[in-house]
Design a protein around this motif. Structure first.
Motif, PDB file in Angstrom:
ATOM      1  N   ARG A  80       0.933  -1.165  -0.115  1.00  0.00           N
ATOM      2  CA  ARG A  80       0.019   0.010  -0.120  1.00  0.00           C
ATOM      3  C   ARG A  80       0.875   1.234  -0.029  1.00  0.00           C
ATOM      4  O   ARG A  80       0.561   2.264  -0.821  1.00  0.00           O
ATOM      5  N   ASN A  81       2.010   1.264   0.944  1.00  0.00           N
ATOM      6  CA  ASN A  81       2.561   2.533   1.041  1.00  0.00           C
ATOM      7  C   ASN A  81       4.047   2.354   1.059  1.00  0.00           C
ATOM      8  O   ASN A  81       4.887   3.369   1.149  1.00  0.00           O
ATOM      9  N   THR A 119       3.946  -2.974  -8.377  1.00  0.00           N
ATOM     10  CA  THR A 119       3.924  -1.582  -8.789  1.00  0.00           C
ATOM     11  C   THR A 119       5.124  -1.161  -9.451  1.00  0.00           C
ATOM     12  O   THR A 119       5.015  -0.767 -10.549  1.00  0.00           O
ATOM     13  N   THR A 140      -2.286  -0.831  -9.041  1.00  0.00           N
ATOM     14  CA  THR A 140      -1.084  -0.433  -8.398  1.00  0.00           C
ATOM     15  C   THR A 140      -1.244  -0.132  -6.882  1.00  0.00           C
ATOM     16  O   THR A 140      -2.389   0.220  -6.730  1.00  0.00           O
ATOM     17  N   ASP A 141      -0.376   0.073  -6.156  1.00  0.00           N
ATOM     18  CA  ASP A 141      -0.129   0.534  -4.919  1.00  0.00           C
ATOM     19  C   ASP A 141      -1.423  -0.296  -3.984  1.00  0.00           C
ATOM     20  O   ASP A 141      -2.093   0.458  -3.236  1.00  0.00           O
TER      21      ASP A 141
END
Length: 235
Positions: A56-57, A104, A137-138
């Motif tokens: 996620r980050n 990603t 993505t992400d």
């Protein structure tokens, strides 16, 4: 066909998302190491780990859990989620991860993914996560305008040998995988394909095997009891 029990980690716990939504989280255990040992005891030949926070980050807060799993199990482990630079690839391969899965970053930095494939060969797997045929993505929170089939063909030209393909709309829904997409992929490329998303019944497993897929990642169906790992492996 290789069966990959999935261990998705968020906040250092074992969880599953529904259709990739971080707002639809089900926790299946506080200790992913215990879960990993259970799958190994049931006969798993390899484990599929995902760091959802990293996906996620880009922050790999679950790395300590990954390290503990590697120290406690004797079977190979593949890992994805937030591995977006050379340091991340080298770190996890040096720790003992058998294959790193890149998502990603493979889409956003084509020069870099080619460099990783040149250097590490089949220890690099690319994860193609798609919704409506477009790559997400992400941690699945953003959808690109890139058609999955088009980019998979490009990746094959770089020397990629294996992909994980997840149909996000099927993931965690216990409604069966996207067989048509896997058939289309087999017609379009000669890559080894690991199916992910929606695998729920023994019939799903048998059909994927009969199609000649390289592997199948199973998550929610194992945790909910729809499938028994030992029975699946006998199949």
């Amino acid at each position: 066909m290789i069966i990959y029990p999935a261990i998705d980690m968020k906040d250092m716990a074992c969880v599953r998302l529904t259709q990739g939504s971080y707002d639809r989280v089900t926790k299946y255990g506080e200790d992913p190491v215990k879960v990993a040992l259970e799958w190994e005891a049931k006969g798993a030949q390899v484990l599929h780990l995902v760091d959802l926070d990293g996906a996620r980050n880009g922050k790999r807060i679950n790395q300590p859990v990954v390290e503990r799993i590697l120290k406690n199990v004797s079977i190979p482990v593949q890992l994805g989620g937030g591995i977006r630079d050379t340091v991340g690839v080298r770190t996890f391969l040096d720790l003992g991860v058998s294959q790193v899965i890149i998502g990603t970053a493979a889409l956003r930095n084509k020069t870099w993914i080619r460099e990783m494939l040149d250097e590490y060969g089949d220890r690099i797997v690319v994860s193609i996560d798609a919704i409506g045929g477009l790559i997400a993505t992400d941690g699945w929170e953003n959808v690109s305008d890139t058609r999955a089939l088009d980019y998979i063909g490009e990746l094959e030209s770089y020397g990629l040998k294996r992909i994980v393909y997840t149909d996000i709309e099927r993931d965690g829904m216990l409604g069966g995988p996207n067989f048509k997409m896997y058939g289309d992929l087999q017609q379009a490329v000669s890559l080894q394909i690991i199916a992910s998303g929606g695998i729920t019944t023994m019939e799903d497993v048998k059909r994927l095997k009969s199609m000649g897929l390289n592997g199948a990642i199973i998550g929610k169906a194992l945790y909910n009891g729809n499938l028994d790992l030992e029975e699946v492996l006998k199949c």
